[in-house]
Scaffold this motif. Structure first.
Motif, PDB file in Angstrom:
ATOM      1  N   PRO A 141      -4.485 -22.964 -22.951  1.00  0.00           N
ATOM      2  CA  PRO A 141      -3.298 -23.814 -23.342  1.00  0.00           C
ATOM      3  C   PRO A 141      -2.938 -24.607 -22.210  1.00  0.00           C
ATOM      4  CG  PRO A 141      -2.588 -21.437 -23.419  1.00  0.00           C
ATOM      5  CD  PRO A 141      -4.034 -21.475 -23.187  1.00  0.00           C
ATOM      6  N   ALA A 142      -2.478 -25.884 -22.152  1.00  0.00           N
ATOM      7  CA  ALA A 142      -2.210 -26.650 -21.156  1.00  0.00           C
ATOM      8  C   ALA A 142      -0.888 -26.047 -20.691  1.00  0.00           C
ATOM      9  CB  ALA A 142      -1.997 -28.072 -21.571  1.00  0.00           C
ATOM     10  N   PRO A 143      -0.943 -25.879 -19.196  1.00  0.00           N
ATOM     11  CA  PRO A 143       0.442 -25.477 -18.870  1.00  0.00           C
ATOM     12  C   PRO A 143       1.608 -26.476 -19.139  1.00  0.00           C
ATOM     13  CG  PRO A 143      -0.773 -26.112 -17.101  1.00  0.00           C
ATOM     14  CD  PRO A 143      -1.647 -26.293 -18.349  1.00  0.00           C
ATOM     15  N   GLY A 144       1.777 -27.730 -19.388  1.00  0.00           N
ATOM     16  CA  GLY A 144       2.701 -28.634 -19.477  1.00  0.00           C
ATOM     17  C   GLY A 144       3.466 -28.701 -18.326  1.00  0.00           C
ATOM     18  N   ARG A 145       4.560 -29.640 -18.331  1.00  0.00           N
ATOM     19  CA  ARG A 145       5.466 -29.954 -16.921  1.00  0.00           C
ATOM     20  C   ARG A 145       6.200 -28.670 -16.659  1.00  0.00           C
ATOM     21  NH1 ARG A 145       8.441 -35.338 -16.080  1.00  0.00           N
ATOM     22  NH2 ARG A 145       9.851 -34.865 -14.366  1.00  0.00           N
ATOM     23  N   PRO A 146       6.131 -28.525 -15.254  1.00  0.00           N
ATOM     24  CA  PRO A 146       6.981 -27.484 -14.757  1.00  0.00           C
ATOM     25  C   PRO A 146       8.577 -27.781 -15.095  1.00  0.00           C
ATOM     26  CG  PRO A 146       6.009 -28.634 -12.965  1.00  0.00           C
ATOM     27  CD  PRO A 146       5.407 -29.450 -14.134  1.00  0.00           C
ATOM     28  N   PRO A 147       9.526 -26.725 -15.234  1.00  0.00           N
ATOM     29  CA  PRO A 147      10.726 -26.847 -15.649  1.00  0.00           C
ATOM     30  C   PRO A 147      11.707 -27.564 -14.562  1.00  0.00           C
ATOM     31  CG  PRO A 147      10.203 -24.600 -15.531  1.00  0.00           C
ATOM     32  CD  PRO A 147       8.839 -25.244 -15.472  1.00  0.00           C
ATOM     33  N   LYS A 148      12.489 -28.385 -14.876  1.00  0.00           N
ATOM     34  CA  LYS A 148      13.297 -29.030 -13.876  1.00  0.00           C
ATOM     35  C   LYS A 148      14.288 -27.975 -13.167  1.00  0.00           C
ATOM     36  CE  LYS A 148      13.310 -33.797 -15.329  1.00  0.00           C
ATOM     37  NZ  LYS A 148      14.226 -34.971 -15.803  1.00  0.00           N
ATOM     38  N   LEU A 149      14.728 -27.174 -14.344  1.00  0.00           N
ATOM     39  CA  LEU A 149      15.589 -26.091 -13.687  1.00  0.00           C
ATOM     40  C   LEU A 149      14.944 -24.574 -13.577  1.00  0.00           C
ATOM     41  CD1 LEU A 149      18.793 -26.615 -13.624  1.00  0.00           C
ATOM     42  CD2 LEU A 149      18.946 -25.375 -15.800  1.00  0.00           C
ATOM     43  N   SER A 150      15.252 -24.221 -12.372  1.00  0.00           N
ATOM     44  CA  SER A 150      14.519 -23.048 -11.771  1.00  0.00           C
ATOM     45  C   SER A 150      15.138 -21.848 -12.967  1.00  0.00           C
ATOM     46  CB  SER A 150      14.615 -22.782 -10.503  1.00  0.00           C
ATOM     47  OG  SER A 150      16.227 -22.267 -10.356  1.00  0.00           O
ATOM     48  N   SER A 151      14.480 -20.467 -12.936  1.00  0.00           N
ATOM     49  CA  SER A 151      14.777 -19.639 -13.825  1.00  0.00           C
ATOM     50  C   SER A 151      16.178 -19.041 -12.971  1.00  0.00           C
ATOM     51  CB  SER A 151      13.858 -18.410 -13.692  1.00  0.00           C
ATOM     52  OG  SER A 151      13.369 -18.171 -12.357  1.00  0.00           O
ATOM     53  N   ARG A 152      16.309 -19.077 -11.799  1.00  0.00           N
ATOM     54  CA  ARG A 152      17.563 -18.621 -11.036  1.00  0.00           C
ATOM     55  C   ARG A 152      18.574 -19.491 -11.663  1.00  0.00           C
ATOM     56  NH1 ARG A 152      19.722 -19.811  -5.644  1.00  0.00           N
ATOM     57  NH2 ARG A 152      17.786 -21.456  -5.928  1.00  0.00           N
ATOM     58  N   HIS A 153      18.639 -20.706 -11.703  1.00  0.00           N
ATOM     59  CA  HIS A 153      19.764 -21.623 -11.998  1.00  0.00           C
ATOM     60  C   HIS A 153      20.036 -21.470 -13.614  1.00  0.00           C
ATOM     61  CE1 HIS A 153      18.660 -24.830  -8.877  1.00  0.00           C
ATOM     62  NE2 HIS A 153      19.758 -23.716  -8.157  1.00  0.00           N
ATOM     63  N   ARG A 154      18.915 -21.202 -14.408  1.00  0.00           N
ATOM     64  CA  ARG A 154      19.160 -21.129 -15.988  1.00  0.00           C
ATOM     65  C   ARG A 154      19.801 -19.857 -16.057  1.00  0.00           C
ATOM     66  NH1 ARG A 154      14.606 -21.640 -20.317  1.00  0.00           N
ATOM     67  NH2 ARG A 154      14.353 -23.967 -20.134  1.00  0.00           N
ATOM     68  N   ARG A 166      18.201 -27.259 -26.648  1.00  0.00           N
ATOM     69  CA  ARG A 166      16.941 -26.275 -26.939  1.00  0.00           C
ATOM     70  C   ARG A 166      17.211 -25.009 -25.667  1.00  0.00           C
ATOM     71  NH1 ARG A 166      14.207 -30.999 -27.770  1.00  0.00           N
ATOM     72  NH2 ARG A 166      13.491 -31.169 -25.435  1.00  0.00           N
ATOM     73  N   MET A 167      17.561 -25.433 -24.447  1.00  0.00           N
ATOM     74  CA  MET A 167      17.519 -24.508 -23.603  1.00  0.00           C
ATOM     75  C   MET A 167      18.723 -23.315 -23.883  1.00  0.00           C
ATOM     76  SD  MET A 167      18.220 -25.074 -19.545  1.00  0.00           S
ATOM     77  CE  MET A 167      19.624 -25.816 -19.617  1.00  0.00           C
ATOM     78  N   LEU A 168      19.937 -23.852 -24.343  1.00  0.00           N
ATOM     79  CA  LEU A 168      20.995 -23.003 -24.719  1.00  0.00           C
ATOM     80  C   LEU A 168      20.421 -22.124 -25.941  1.00  0.00           C
ATOM     81  CD1 LEU A 168      24.035 -25.356 -24.576  1.00  0.00           C
ATOM     82  CD2 LEU A 168      23.308 -23.467 -23.209  1.00  0.00           C
ATOM     83  N   ALA A 169      19.738 -22.650 -26.806  1.00  0.00           N
ATOM     84  CA  ALA A 169      19.231 -21.684 -27.906  1.00  0.00           C
ATOM     85  C   ALA A 169      18.256 -20.640 -27.171  1.00  0.00           C
ATOM     86  CB  ALA A 169      18.303 -22.520 -28.689  1.00  0.00           C
ATOM     87  N   GLU A 170      17.520 -20.880 -26.252  1.00  0.00           N
ATOM     88  CA  GLU A 170      16.579 -20.096 -25.448  1.00  0.00           C
ATOM     89  C   GLU A 170      17.301 -19.114 -24.846  1.00  0.00           C
ATOM     90  OE1 GLU A 170      14.082 -22.319 -22.995  1.00  0.00           O
ATOM     91  OE2 GLU A 170      12.863 -23.379 -24.552  1.00  0.00           O
ATOM     92  N   LEU A 171      18.739 -19.503 -24.504  1.00  0.00           N
ATOM     93  CA  LEU A 171      19.413 -18.327 -23.855  1.00  0.00           C
ATOM     94  C   LEU A 171      20.123 -17.511 -24.811  1.00  0.00           C
ATOM     95  CD1 LEU A 171      20.666 -20.523 -20.833  1.00  0.00           C
ATOM     96  CD2 LEU A 171      18.989 -18.811 -20.574  1.00  0.00           C
ATOM     97  N   GLY A 172      20.140 -17.975 -26.046  1.00  0.00           N
ATOM     98  CA  GLY A 172      20.807 -17.157 -26.927  1.00  0.00           C
ATOM     99  C   GLY A 172      22.245 -17.613 -27.326  1.00  0.00           C
ATOM    100  N   TRP A 173      22.601 -18.913 -27.128  1.00  0.00           N
ATOM    101  CA  TRP A 173      23.699 -19.396 -27.258  1.00  0.00           C
ATOM    102  C   TRP A 173      23.500 -20.173 -28.481  1.00  0.00           C
ATOM    103  CZ3 TRP A 173      28.157 -20.819 -23.815  1.00  0.00           C
ATOM    104  CH2 TRP A 173      28.142 -20.004 -22.830  1.00  0.00           C
ATOM    105  N   SER A 174      24.666 -20.321 -29.555  1.00  0.00           N
ATOM    106  CA  SER A 174      24.683 -20.996 -30.613  1.00  0.00           C
ATOM    107  C   SER A 174      25.503 -22.052 -30.834  1.00  0.00           C
ATOM    108  CB  SER A 174      24.692 -19.951 -31.977  1.00  0.00           C
ATOM    109  OG  SER A 174      25.649 -19.156 -31.693  1.00  0.00           O
TER     110      SER A 174
END
Length: 108
Positions: free
Chosen positions: A9-22, A67-75
């Motif tokens: 699979p293609a790795p895609g673009r790296p995320p702009k927001l680091s995991s620490r910031h997320r 989309r990012m909030l949904a990944e974090l479990g927020w609705s």
């Protein structure tokens, strides 16, 4: 060989927001929108994108923020709209006496 046929699979673009910031984002949002200078305490994706830009100096589209909030479990939540002049005691009295008097009943 078989290794060449495996999916890569293609790795895609790296995320702009680091995991620490997320990981820090929910903590920032729990302070409330009022703490960030917004008039109401209602979070929108546009407001969250503004907070991310202020805090982390990263610009994100509001669709990506959702989309990012949904990944974090927020609705998505919508506040109930209620009149400021609402009188709960009067409403309860109306439901108990007036509503029961005008409510249709089953015919025999």
């Amino acid at each position: 060989g078989p290794g060449a046929l495996r999916a890569k699979p293609a790795p895609g673009r790296p995320p702009k927001l680091s995991s620490r910031h997320r990981a820090k984002l929910p903590e920032l949002l729990l302070r409330g929108a009022g703490a960030w200078g917004f008039e109401t305490d209602l979070w929108t994706t546009r407001r969250i994108a503004t907070v991310i830009q202020r805090e982390f100096r990263v610009r994100l589209h509001r669709a990506h923020v959702g989309r990012m909030l949904a990944e974090l479990g927020w609705s998505c939540q919508k506040p109930e709209r209620r009149a400021l002049e609402r009188n709960e005691a009067t409403i309860a009295r109306w439901k108990r006496y007036r509503w029961t008097a005008i409510k249709k009943t089953r015919s025999a």
